[in-house]
Design an enzyme around this catalytic site. Structure first.
Site, PDB file in Angstrom:
ATOM      1  N   HIS A  32       0.785  -1.233   0.000  1.00 57.75           N
ATOM      2  CA  HIS A  32       0.000   0.000   0.000  1.00 57.75           C
ATOM      3  C   HIS A  32       0.811   1.275   0.000  1.00 57.75           C
ATOM      4  CE1 HIS A  32      -4.202  -1.334   0.516  1.00 57.75           C
ATOM      5  NE2 HIS A  32      -3.651  -2.411   1.046  1.00 57.75           N
TER       6      HIS A  32
ATOM      7  N   LYS B  99      -8.979  14.088   4.096  1.00 56.96           N
ATOM      8  CA  LYS B  99      -8.126  12.890   4.116  1.00 56.96           C
ATOM      9  C   LYS B  99      -7.209  13.024   5.319  1.00 56.96           C
ATOM     10  CE  LYS B  99      -6.745  13.988  -0.136  1.00 56.96           C
ATOM     11  NZ  LYS B  99      -6.661  12.766  -0.914  1.00 56.96           N
ATOM     12  N   ARG B 100      -6.439  11.967   5.642  1.00 57.24           N
ATOM     13  CA  ARG B 100      -5.472  12.109   6.711  1.00 57.24           C
ATOM     14  C   ARG B 100      -4.564  13.309   6.441  1.00 57.24           C
ATOM     15  NH1 ARG B 100      -5.344   8.122  10.863  1.00 57.24           N
ATOM     16  NH2 ARG B 100      -3.539   9.334  11.519  1.00 57.24           N
TER      17      ARG B 100
ATOM     18  N   LYS C  26       0.453  14.572   1.297  1.00 62.35           N
ATOM     19  CA  LYS C  26      -0.850  14.879   0.710  1.00 62.35           C
ATOM     20  C   LYS C  26      -1.003  16.374   0.435  1.00 62.35           C
ATOM     21  CE  LYS C  26      -3.235  10.865   2.776  1.00 62.35           C
ATOM     22  NZ  LYS C  26      -4.058  10.213   1.735  1.00 62.35           N
TER      23      LYS C  26
ATOM     24  N   THR D 193      -8.551   6.686  -2.518  1.00 62.70           N
ATOM     25  CA  THR D 193      -9.899   6.198  -2.795  1.00 62.70           C
ATOM     26  C   THR D 193     -10.916   7.315  -2.592  1.00 62.70           C
ATOM     27  OG1 THR D 193      -9.952   5.353  -0.530  1.00 62.70           O
ATOM     28  CG2 THR D 193      -9.527   3.750  -2.285  1.00 62.70           C
TER      29      THR D 193
ATOM     30  N   LYS E 150     -14.603   8.366  -4.637  1.00 60.23           N
ATOM     31  CA  LYS E 150     -15.918   8.705  -4.062  1.00 60.23           C
ATOM     32  C   LYS E 150     -16.405  10.034  -4.622  1.00 60.23           C
ATOM     33  CE  LYS E 150     -14.112   6.657   0.164  1.00 60.23           C
ATOM     34  NZ  LYS E 150     -13.422   7.023   1.424  1.00 60.23           N
TER      35      LYS E 150
END
Ligand SMILES: *Cc1c(COP(=O)(O)O)cnc(C)c1O
Length: 833
Positions: free
Chosen positions: A372, A563-564, A569, A671, A675
């Site tokens: 992952h 998101k985290r 990110k 992911t 969505k």
């Protein structure tokens, strides 16, 4: 004599339970009044929710039993999904949706003057995961059941899930998430299937009756693993699969010796130590290297689950393992459960008496590993010393696996000691470490990445040497999300609009959404589409107002990054752009600004200093902007606390612009991006993870692309000069000056210096400032497109229409085709709910 059986001989049978509103209403009352001892008129929403959960669990249990019978009759291969995380979210809505009992339940509740939405809202999220990896496991279980595949999930029943996030003075505060406080009506305890897991002690050899030498693990401190089963219903197909979660319990409450010696507290303390194993989920998105308790959790899950599977096998086949590998696959969700490779070897060797070659043949044909992440800090390693202390016999087996593996490599590449060192399961050094990813690759017949780019980078970089050795082992399985929860449930109005246009087949075959594409050019359809999305936005705005007091601008762009919180990110890049918009407003460009709401949400690992400081930064920036009257009607910025599955269900239906802006090469898949796309958001993103495939699917003209590519990041990083990026863009220069001036922290001097230093460091691995200009330009394209609502809504419809391949049904169909090869269960009894 009469042929009629006497009453005492007449068999007692279970009649199928009714699913009409009347029967549901009566069962609900019975659970509420008799099961929970409540007065129906006075009962709290929580009590009614619990009674409804128990009522529905009975319906699930019928199908559950039927599914197990089908599986036994058909007797085919089974797969097991091993994961330290399952981020399930809420169960009530999903159960109603998948069983098709929503209308009947609303009616049943109506008769008791109760309201479904109120009950839905009292259910705590089952937050047994950190983020994407855990949510993927939950989506996969939904798809396996919907595709009628015999797949069982195995995990840990943490007493405390992901912490609850509160924001105080702009900073994250973590509160324990005691999600089981009021009980969990969906689970079923299975005390008859308790397993015993060993820790500590030592390994010794002994001779059996025939004089053969064996090893055994003795003087251990054992812990019991108590299973709790959660039903996983497929979408309206009568299938219910199982998620089995293990709770740790002491073998005996009292250690008799200590008890007799008067050491009562010490005896009870031993119980606590055992139960610690399933006490709390590690709240770190990458890893917890070196934490003994984390290793205990991993081994606890692997050992209990494998013993459970082997017990079923031997109950049926005795000690004949010849067919075992043909009938079982274990999918390892990241390296977290990868000690299962060595544990299956141990069980087969020590407990079932197989020889090494046979045991290895079985193990290496049943284990499959999903990677992952490429981030080095997330690659699990355990100190050999710790491992040997906790799991001495398992360590011996790892050494033996390694010795045999390295011999094989040495034969292929004689004399290449550097290669041996790179491939070894043991990293040498002052503190030798076990490389869990290497154990997973060596012990598995399949190794997959989770998006095309990610798999390519695995082959070229992280596992390059392994890929040369065993290219056939490597494959890609791009992630997906379940369209039942993430579109049908999260966005009922949009779903209805879609079904009116193209029928209902898309619910189980998301590729059918492509039939929606022509509707993008239908003005009437677009008008309906826009109206549904506006309604969703109004609902989200109400939630944001209630949670934070921030009043979003209803007609403005909903620009969302949830998101985290992690540097890769790049929430900071988004925050810099927000400051840039604010700077333009202050410089008198208000008339040229397209109104926006910028929404952030996400949790930071409690020990991740920079992520927590980024939360503080976003909150301070939001406060300064929202408090400035000049921004009225133009810009609202909000950090919504406690991001979780149930909140994402509201957010994804109400998002215009999906922010997927990670440094290229760092996000394995993502992911959240899927969505949003399914629900008609447009994406601004880098060529990273599944963004690449999203852009390909929808067409580059319907995607806002920016930033360096993965190979450019790798090439330019050594000579990266952030100050040059600042000097080259006046807007960025002003943004950096504004932060530097202390504008966002007038009473907290210096608190954002660490952020400035990180952004301006030539070593910045995330190269935030390198992508600023490109991001800013694409954001101005976003604003321009917003003014052309016809074109925006057209592209929105096209995004949903192109999202079919991001269903987890497609991902699971590929896992099954390429890795598991399971036969779907065929229902033999009609009339199941
Ligand atoms: C989907 C989801 C994630 C994953 O989001 P990414 O943007 O892919 O990192 C994390 N947390 C929750 C609650 C989710 O629903």
């Amino acid at each position: 004599m009469s042929s009629q059986p006497t009453p005492s001989e007449r068999p007692c049978r279970l009649e199928p339970l009714g699913t009409d509103a009347d029967t549901l209403c009566r069962d609900l009352l019975r659970y509420l009044e008799l099961g929970l001892g409540q007065d129906a008129g006075q009962a709290s929403p929580l009590a009614v929710y619990t009674a409804l959960g128990l009522t529905l669990r009975d319906r699930l249990a019928q199908n559950w039993k039927h599914t197990s019978e089908l599986r036994r009759q058909q007797g085919g291969k089974r797969a097991f999904y091993l994961s330290l995380e399952f981020l399930l979210g809420r169960a009530l809505g999903n159960t109603l949706l998948n069983l098709g009992l929503e209308e009947e339940t609303r009616e049943a509740l109506h008769r008791q003057r109760r309201d479904l939405p109120e009950l839905l809202d009292v259910e705590p999220d089952a937050g047994l995961g950190n983020g994407g990896l855990g949510r993927l496991a939950a989506c996969f279980l939904d798809s396996c059941a919907t595709l009628a595949l015999p797949v069982t999930g195995y995990g840990i029943r943490y007493a405390y899930g992901m912490f609850r996030q509160e924001i105080h003075a702009g900073e994250q505060r973590e509160e324990p998430d005691h999600w089981l406080k009021h009980g969990y009506p969906w689970e079923l305890k299975r005390p008859e299937r308790v397993r015993r897991v060993q820790f500590g002690g030592r390994s010794e050899s002994y001779r059996d009756g025939q004089g053969r030498e064996h090893r055994r693990w003795v003087d251990t401190r054992d812990v019991l693993a108590v299973p709790y089963d959660i039903p996983i219903p497929g979408y309206r197909n009568g299938i219910v699969n199982t998620l089995r979660l293990w709770r740790a319990a002491a073998t005996d409450i009292f250690d008799l010796g200590e008890f007799n010696a008067g050491a009562y507290p010490e005896a009870v303390a031993a119980k606590n130590e055992a139960e610690h194993i399933s006490m709390v989920l590690y709240p770190n998105d990458s890893s917890e290297n070196g934490k003994e308790l984390r290793l205990r959790q991993q081994y606890f899950l692997a050992s209990a689950s494998l013993q459970d599977v082997l017990a079923d096998w031997t109950a049926e086949r005795g000690e004949d393992f010849r067919d075992f590998a043909e009938r079982h696959s274990f999918q390892l969700n990241d390296t977290h459960p990868s000690v299962a490779v060595a544990e299956l070897m141990r069980l087969l060797l020590d407990e079932h008496g197989l020889g090494w070659d046979e045991a290895w043949s079985i193990t290496s044909r049943t284990m499959a590993y999903t990677n992952h992440t490429l981030l080095p800090e997330a690659l699990e390693k355990w100190p050999v010393r710790l491992f040997g202390h906790l799991l001495p016999r398992v360590l011996e087996i790892i050494y033996e696996i390694n010795a045999r593996f390295l011999r094989q490599v040495a034969q292929r590449a004689p004399g290449d000691t550097a290669l041996l060192q790179r491939l070894s399961l043991i990293e040498e050094g002052p503190e030798p470490m076990i490389r869990m990813a290497h154990l997973a690759v060596v012990g598995s017949f399949s190794v997959n990445g989770v998006a095309a780019l990610h798999t390519q980078l695995l082959k070229e970089e992280l596992f390059r040497d392994f890929y040369r050795l065993w290219p056939e082992r490597f494959n890609n399985k791009t992630n997906g999300v379940t369209p039942r929860r993430w579109l049908l449930w999260a966005n009922p109005e949009l779903s209805q609009l879609i079904s009116q246009r193209i029928g209902e087949g898309w619910r189980e075959d998301l590729a059918q959404l492509s039939a929606l594409a022509p509707a993008a050019d239908d003005p009437q359809f677009r008008a309906h589409w826009a109206e549904v999305r506006r309604n969703n936005k109004a609902r989200l705005a109400a939630l944001v107002r209630a949670q934070t007091g921030v009043e979003l601008i209803p007609e403005a762009i909903f620009d969302v990054q949830v998101k985290r919180i992690h540097e890769y990110k790049r929430q900071l890049l988004n925050a810099l752009h927000v400051i840039h918009l604010y700077d333009r407003i202050k410089r008198g460009e208000a008339s040229q600004i397209t109104p926006r709401n910028v929404l952030f949400a996400g949790k930071a690992a409690p020990g991740y200093f920079m992520a927590k400081r980024i939360i503080k930064f976003i909150n301070n920036v939001a406060a300064a902007i929202n408090d400035d009257p000049d921004t009225e009607g133009l810009l609202r910025v909000c950090f919504l606390p406690d991001y979780r599955v149930s909140v994402m269900e509201r957010i994804c239906a109400a998002t215009d612009l999906s922010e997927q802006i990670s440094t290229a090469g760092k996000e394995a898949s993502g992911t959240g991006n899927m969505k949003f796309m399914m629900n008609g958001a447009l994406t601004i993103g880098t060529l990273d993870g599944a963004n690449i495939e999203i852009r390909e699917a929808v067409g580059p003209e319907n995607f806002f692309l920016f930033g360096l590519r993965a190979e450019e990041v790798a090439r330019l990083r050594p000579q990266y000069d952030p100050r040059q990026a600042v000097a080259a863009d006046e807007d960025l220069e002003r943004v950096m000056d504004l932060i530097q001036s202390g504008y966002f922290n007038p009473f907290e001097p210096g608190i954002f210096d660490p952020i400035l230093h990180a952004l301006l460091a030539p070593q910045d691995p995330w190269m935030v400032l390198a992508d600023f200009s490109s991001y800013k330009h694409r954001q101005s394209d976003v604003a321009a497109l917003w003014h052309d609502q016809t074109e925006w809504q057209r592209q929105s419809v096209l995004n949903t229409a192109a999202s079919g391949r991001f269903s987890s049904d497609r991902s699971i169909a590929e896992y099954n085709r390429d890795i598991w090869n399971l036969q779907p269960l065929v229902a033999s009894v009609p009339g199941l709910v």
